[in-house]
Motif scaffolding. Structure first.
Motif, short mmCIF file in Angstrom:
data_model
loop_
_atom_site.label_atom_id
_atom_site.label_comp_id
_atom_site.label_asym_id
_atom_site.label_seq_id
_atom_site.Cartn_x
_atom_site.Cartn_y
_atom_site.Cartn_z
N MET A 1 -29.42 21.55 -1.60
CA MET A 1 -30.14 21.73 -0.34
C MET A 1 -30.23 20.38 0.39
N ALA A 2 -30.23 20.46 1.71
CA ALA A 2 -30.32 19.24 2.51
C ALA A 2 -31.11 19.54 3.78
N LEU A 3 -31.96 18.60 4.18
CA LEU A 3 -32.69 18.77 5.43
C LEU A 3 -31.73 18.72 6.60
N LEU B 1 -36.75 21.09 11.50
CA LEU B 1 -36.11 20.66 10.27
C LEU B 1 -36.19 21.80 9.26
N ARG B 2 -35.04 22.13 8.68
CA ARG B 2 -35.02 23.16 7.64
C ARG B 2 -34.20 22.67 6.45
N ASP B 3 -34.56 23.15 5.28
CA ASP B 3 -33.81 22.83 4.08
C ASP B 3 -32.70 23.88 3.94
N LEU B 4 -31.45 23.46 4.05
CA LEU B 4 -30.32 24.39 4.04
C LEU B 4 -29.38 24.07 2.88
N PRO B 5 -28.75 25.09 2.35
CA PRO B 5 -27.81 24.86 1.24
C PRO B 5 -26.57 24.11 1.70
N VAL B 6 -26.00 23.33 0.79
CA VAL B 6 -24.74 22.64 1.05
C VAL B 6 -23.71 23.18 0.06
N PRO B 7 -22.74 23.95 0.51
CA PRO B 7 -21.76 24.55 -0.41
C PRO B 7 -20.93 23.49 -1.12
#
Length: 333
Positions: free
Chosen positions: A1-3, A18-24
């Motif tokens: 996860m990354a902001l 700002l959201r915490d989103l997955p990084v494939p």
């Protein structure tokens, strides 16, 4: 996860969150970049402003077209324009989508090695503005010295902005005489780049006319003054209006058949685009390595005006919208 910064609706900078989103994980031909700096550009806030439509299916919309950072993971066959990419490589990436982030999965074809002499902040602000300037020169057909004819005199409106500063330097390198509009506080800087500065505002036509005939004009501000003065000065010198190009006055360009670039994201055609100007994605992509080479060897300076923390992306965009940024605005994760 990354902001990551996303636009949750269409509107002003207040829609940014700002959201915490997955990084494939990276697949073939992909890399993950730990972002150290992300260039902020007017094209970023125009994406969520509603100027280009209100398609709710695009929300939440990730923001940011250019980044600089360090490769943290590389998939198989991860080779960019400047060679194979490996973990630990310092890189620049453009064109990306969602660059306002701590970490980003990027196609390797859009990732280039960063010259060691460039800071991450400088590198993140080079490729969009620099390739825009070179694309404008290509559309105008700018003539440099030693090309079998007289070198052009280029009028640059908004010479103290990010694109204008790079345009002045790149044109001077070709032997083109540059007259650049700016507030008096920026005149010394423009002189240092070899440009002739002139103050914008009432009387601009007469001030530029007194400096000699212009043969090409590049508008980075989009005001009626910039368009009107350019067209009048070109016409007075018997120069066709196709030697004018704008990156901001899209409505007038479409209505009057003027040259325009960048009307729908960096380098592409789209909203307000004058139909006779081709999209410039391939041209801009091909310019990336040369811009990095010039900047890396000290022949091109990237001026960073202000940096903002990633969490203050909305404040960075409010500052961009004032039109008074003196160089690049950069976000730091």
């Amino acid at each position: 996860m990354a902001l990551s910064v996303v636009a949750t609706a269409f509107g002003g900078p207040d829609v940014l969150e700002l959201r915490d989103l997955p990084v494939p994980d990276p697949g073939p031909g992909e890399v993950v970049v730990d972002v150290r700096a992300a260039g902020a550009n007017p094209a970023d806030w125009k994406r969520y402003s509603g100027q280009r439509g209100f398609d709710p299916s695009t929300l939440p919309l990730r923001i940011g077209f250019e980044i600089a950072g360090v490769v943290s993971e590389a998939g198989p066959d991860a080779k960019g324009p400047t060679g194979t990419l490996r973990p630990g490589d310092e890189v620049v990436a453009f064109r990306v989508f969602g660059g306002y982030a701590e970490q980003l999965l990027v196609p390797a074809k859009d990732v280039l090695h960063k010259p060691a002499s460039l800071s991450f902040e400088q590198a993140s602000g080079l490729l969009l503005a620099g390739s825009t300037a070179l694309h404008a020169f290509d559309v105008i057909g700018l003539h440099g010295a030693g090309e079998g004819h007289s070198a052009d005199t280029l009028l640059v409106h908004g010479g103290a902005g990010a694109v204008g500063l790079l345009a002045a330097q790149l044109a001077r390198q070709r032997g083109v005489r540059v007259i650049a509009t700016a507030s008096p506080a920026r005149h010394d800087q423009l002189r240092a780049y070899g440009a002739v500065p002139v103050e914008y505002g009432p009387g601009l036509h007469e001030r530029v006319e007194a400096l000699g005939p212009i043969t090409a004009a590049f508008d980075c501000v989009g005001t009626d003054e910039a368009v009107d003065v350019s067209l009048a000065l070109l016409a007075a010198n018997g120069v066709d209006k196709n030697r004018f190009v704008t990156i901001a006055a899209f409505a007038r360009a479409a209505a009057e058949g003027l040259g325009a670039i960048g009307g729908h994201g960096p380098g592409s055609g789209g909203h307000g685009m004058s139909p006779h100007v081709r999209p410039g994605q391939e041209f801009r992509d091909n310019a990336r390595a040369e811009l990095l080479r010039l900047a890396g060897q000290g022949d091109l300076e990237v001026v960073v005006d202000r940096t903002f923390p990633l969490r203050e992306a909305a404040a960075a965009h409010r500052y961009l919208q004032t039109g008074h940024a003196r160089g690049k605005v950069v976000l730091i994760p």
